[in-house]
Design a protein around this motif. Structure first.
Motif, short mmCIF file in Angstrom:
data_model
loop_
_atom_site.label_atom_id
_atom_site.label_comp_id
_atom_site.label_asym_id
_atom_site.label_seq_id
_atom_site.Cartn_x
_atom_site.Cartn_y
_atom_site.Cartn_z
N ARG A 126 0.83 -1.21 0.00
CA ARG A 126 0.00 0.00 0.00
C ARG A 126 0.86 1.25 0.00
N GLU A 127 1.92 1.20 0.77
CA GLU A 127 2.81 2.37 0.82
C GLU A 127 3.50 2.55 -0.53
N ILE A 128 3.88 1.42 -1.15
CA ILE A 128 4.52 1.50 -2.46
C ILE A 128 3.62 2.23 -3.44
N ARG A 129 2.32 1.86 -3.42
CA ARG A 129 1.40 2.47 -4.38
C ARG A 129 1.35 3.99 -4.20
N VAL A 130 1.27 4.41 -2.96
CA VAL A 130 1.19 5.84 -2.67
C VAL A 130 2.47 6.56 -3.11
N ARG A 131 3.61 5.95 -2.76
CA ARG A 131 4.89 6.62 -3.07
C ARG A 131 5.16 6.66 -4.56
N VAL A 132 4.78 5.58 -5.29
CA VAL A 132 4.97 5.57 -6.73
C VAL A 132 4.12 6.67 -7.37
N GLU A 133 2.89 6.77 -6.89
CA GLU A 133 1.98 7.80 -7.42
C GLU A 133 2.57 9.19 -7.20
N THR A 134 3.04 9.44 -5.97
CA THR A 134 3.61 10.74 -5.65
C THR A 134 4.82 11.03 -6.54
N ALA A 135 5.68 10.01 -6.70
CA ALA A 135 6.90 10.21 -7.49
C ALA A 135 6.56 10.52 -8.94
N LEU A 136 5.54 9.84 -9.48
CA LEU A 136 5.18 10.07 -10.87
C LEU A 136 4.52 11.44 -11.05
N GLU A 137 3.76 11.87 -10.04
CA GLU A 137 3.18 13.22 -10.10
C GLU A 137 4.30 14.25 -10.10
N MET A 138 5.33 13.97 -9.30
CA MET A 138 6.47 14.89 -9.17
C MET A 138 7.13 15.15 -10.53
N VAL A 139 7.14 14.14 -11.40
CA VAL A 139 7.74 14.36 -12.73
C VAL A 139 6.65 14.48 -13.80
N GLN A 140 5.42 14.78 -13.38
CA GLN A 140 4.27 15.01 -14.26
C GLN A 140 4.00 13.85 -15.21
N LEU A 141 4.09 12.62 -14.69
CA LEU A 141 3.85 11.47 -15.57
C LEU A 141 2.78 10.54 -15.01
N GLY A 142 1.99 11.06 -14.05
CA GLY A 142 0.97 10.22 -13.42
C GLY A 142 0.04 9.57 -14.43
N HIS A 143 -0.23 10.27 -15.53
CA HIS A 143 -1.21 9.76 -16.51
C HIS A 143 -0.63 8.65 -17.37
N LEU A 144 0.68 8.40 -17.30
CA LEU A 144 1.28 7.38 -18.17
C LEU A 144 1.73 6.15 -17.38
N SER A 145 1.22 6.00 -16.16
CA SER A 145 1.78 4.97 -15.27
C SER A 145 1.62 3.55 -15.81
N ASP A 146 0.64 3.30 -16.67
CA ASP A 146 0.43 1.92 -17.15
C ASP A 146 1.12 1.65 -18.49
N ARG A 147 1.83 2.63 -19.02
CA ARG A 147 2.52 2.42 -20.30
C ARG A 147 3.81 1.65 -20.09
N LYS A 148 4.25 0.99 -21.19
CA LYS A 148 5.58 0.39 -21.18
C LYS A 148 6.58 1.48 -21.61
N PRO A 149 7.82 1.38 -21.16
CA PRO A 149 8.80 2.44 -21.49
C PRO A 149 8.93 2.73 -22.98
N ARG A 150 8.79 1.68 -23.82
CA ARG A 150 9.02 1.91 -25.25
C ARG A 150 7.93 2.80 -25.87
N ALA A 151 6.80 2.97 -25.16
CA ALA A 151 5.74 3.84 -25.67
C ALA A 151 5.95 5.29 -25.26
N LEU A 152 7.08 5.57 -24.61
CA LEU A 152 7.34 6.92 -24.10
C LEU A 152 8.44 7.61 -24.91
N SER A 153 8.39 8.94 -24.93
CA SER A 153 9.45 9.70 -25.59
C SER A 153 10.71 9.68 -24.72
#
Lengths: 372, 290
Positions: A126-153
């Protein structure tokens, strides 16, 4: 000796506690018969970002990999917060490493990538989920959390890599040329983002780069490296204004280079014309350097203000680039580049004309030894 | 000028599509005549009846298939073949994986040298290599001698399932290594380093990063080795000493010794069905990995 000099250097711009955090003492690396790094000592203070700057092959990446534990130093000691980590295996070092090639796990989604380090630390789901979410928000990528890396710029991938390294709250953040694979515009954005994330979290960071702009604009202090040893360790201002060696002067910022001589009487001269400089001068053959944009182009007999140097020469090239005029002036055997902002009234001198180049005595950098 | 016109004209006469068909036609014909028709023929034989003296009665019957599935000897033989092939595949995988990983990570002349070493067994015929294993594993061979010298009783290694297992594993390892290496493309050393700096122990790094990234190679190698193991004939025949009954050896016996071609055909088609099943399993694994 190096260590002493660091201690007396001016305080970091951000660090509240100027306590040494990461310390390398006489660290050396030998590959086969080649001494890649003969002996290197430096101390990074808690909360500051230090750049390892140098051309390729200067040992900066090797040093970073030794700090991360990916290669073992042949000799010397590495410590973090006074704890000796020289023999500690990689996974126990608690360092975040960001690679030039991003090195994301291609088989995991963005959030799985970021969660990896937390899972390795046995943190509750549960803590992992919260921290991952926070970290992804920090780099403005929360909306891409389910993508694979190759689908990213490339820029997005590097932000994921940054979130992945920071989410575990490592003791030290290591960045290995993180911006080199990005295009120019993205690089500027990421520069600001990395610096602000580092300052927000107050994490001690080492930034390896060959790009002087990155080092000067992002870091509290810069280690200029060449051939496995430290040429100079200081703040961006010190490195730029008071380079310790001709190499630092020409590697950081652009320079003009004149060969000159300091006579036993202490008189400095180039191409037979006397010059002024500040500080003690080494007697004998010297290299004289100054920055192109600190040099002014004057007509042959124009008045030179007191405390300024003046050299007579012949104009060999002039380029009008809108906001700048670039001029080449031949002085004796050497050529000086002058860069001057344009004004409406600027009259361009003619090619081949006799001109005077002038700069403040304090902008003259003098180094012992002839030109190499 | 004239050649240019001729070229454009000839290009107009045959479209790209037609050229492609013309180029594919020879191999398609060879495949139809040399592969598809015989397979079709084989399938037809499996529904015919064998008569004494090696004759084939041209009737349509399911008795070969029903007989096969009712006979405990054949059921055991089929299951044995599949189990042994799976076991050999697993052994070859476990033994080949470290070699392939090491080869993948080495570079330069050393890598070339090692790759040649891996491939070199393929330059020798399987018959010769099998006889080599017979020499090594026989009762007077070095392995039995070594086990005896430390005071242990060696298990029978030759002319039974042990010998077939050992021999097949070694003979299939080069294929496994090559297939694994072909599938290791996604394995980037930087990614492993990233995992290690994030706190993964060497084992966690292997389990969570290296293994998933090399899974496509593992799937390919297993498919290849399994198919080769099921259809292997020489090694089980020579090293089994006539006491190990597997699909390929039984097909040989039925076709050449007993002259029961319909039964041999039925077993052959069964092997093809097993191949098909392996291929389906492989595709399913690949799909899940993606």
């Amino acid at each position: 000796m190096m260590l002493e000099r660091n201690m007396t250097a001016s305080p970091s711009r951000t660090a509240k506690v100027a306590e040494d955090h990461l310390v390398l003492s006489e660290v050396g690396m030998t590959f086969g018969t080649a001494d890649v790094i003969p002996s290197l000592s430096l101390a990074v203070r808690r909360g500051e970002m230090v750049a390892f700057l140098g051309p390729s092959g200067c040992g900066k990446t090797t040093t970073l990999r030794m700090i991360a534990g990916l290669i073992a130093p042949s000799r010397g000691r590495i410590s973090v917060g006074w704890r000796d980590i020289t023999r500690l295996p990689v996974h126990e070092r608690d360092m975040g490493l960001v690679f030039q090639s991003y090195a994301l796990f291609p088989h995991m989604t963005v959030s799985q990538n970021v969660a990896f380090g937390l899972e390795m630390r046995g943190i509750a789901k549960r803590e992992i989920r919260v921290r991952v979410e926070t970290a992804l928000e920090m780099v403005q990528l929360g909306h891409l959390s389910d993508r694979k890396p190759r689908a990213l710029s490339g820029g997005q991938q590097q932000r994921v890599a940054l979130a992945r390294a920071l989410v575990v709250e490592p003791s030290i953040l290591l960045l290995d040329e993180p911006l080199s694979n990005l295009d120019a515009k993205l690089r500027d954005e990421m520069r600001v983002q990395i610096r602000s994330l580092q300052q927000q979290s107050g994490i001690t960071a080492v930034f390896v780069t060959h790009d002087q702009v990155e080092a000067l604009s992002m870091c509290d202090r810069i280690v200029v490296m060449r051939g496995g040893h430290i040429e100079q360790f200081g703040t961006p201002g010190e490195i730029y204004e008071h380079p310790a060696t001709p190499f630092v002067a020409s590697f950081v910022g652009r320079t003009n280079r004149l060969s000159g001589v300091v006579e036993p009487s202490g008189r400095l001269a180039a191409a037979g014309q006397g010059l002024l400089a500040e500080g003690a001068l080494p007697v004998g053959q010297v290299q004289i350097m100054m920055r192109p944009h600190r040099v002014a182009l004057l007509a042959a007999h124009e008045h030179v203000p007191p405390g300024h140097n003046a050299l007579r020469g012949r104009l060999t090239g002039i380029t009008f680039v809108g906001d700048l005029i670039q001029a080449n002036v031949r002085v004796g055997e050497d050529e000086i580049t002058v860069e001057q902002p344009t004004r409406r009234s600027t009259a361009l001198p003619l090619m081949g004309a006799e001109v005077t180049v002038s700069w403040e005595a304090g902008d003259t950098m003098v180094f012992a030894g002839g030109a190499t | 000028m004239t050649t240019a016109i001729a070229l454009t004209r000839s290009r107009r006469r045959f479209s790209d599509h037609q050229v492609a068909i013309a180029l594919l036609l020879p191999i398609a014909l060879i495949n139809v005549v040399g592969f598809m028709l015989p397979i079709f023929n084989l399938a037809r034989f499996s529904f015919n009846r064998a008569t004494t003296g090696g004759g084939i009665e041209n009737v349509l019957t399911l008795e070969n298939w029903t007989g096969l599935l009712r006979d405990p000897f054949y059921l055991e033989l089929i299951l044995n073949s599949i189990w042994i092939s799976l076991g050999v595949t697993l052994c070859a995988l476990v033994l080949s994986y470290p070699i392939a990983l090491y080869l993948h990570r080495s570079s330069g002349t050393w890598r070339t040298f090692l790759t040649v070493l891996v491939i070199s067994p393929l330059l020798t015929s399987a018959v010769v290599r099998t006889y080599g294993w017979i020499a090594i594993l026989s009762d007077e061979g070095p392995v039995v001698g070594a086990i005896k010298s430390v005071g242990l009783t060696p298990p029978p290694l030759m002319f039974n399932i042990n010998g077939v297992f050992i021999g097949l594993t070694e003979i299939l390892m080069p294929y496994m290594i090559l297939a694994l290496m072909a599938g290791f493309g996604r394995l980037d050393p930087k990614v492993e380093e990233a995992a290690r700096t994030l706190g993964a122990t060497p084992w966690q790094c292997f389990r969570r990063v290296i293994l998933p990234l090399t899974a496509p190679g593992i799937a390919l190698g297993c498919l290849l080795c399994f198919v080769l193991a099921v259809s292997s004939f020489i090694t089980p025949k020579l090293m089994g000493g006539g006491r190990v009954f597997l699909l390929a050896t039984e097909i040989y016996d039925q076709a050449i010794v007993t002259l029961n071609w319909p039964l041999a055909s039925t077993l052959s088609i069964l092997v093809l069905i097993i191949f098909g099943a392996a291929l389906v399993a492989y595709s399913a694994v690949l799909k899940r990995l993606d």
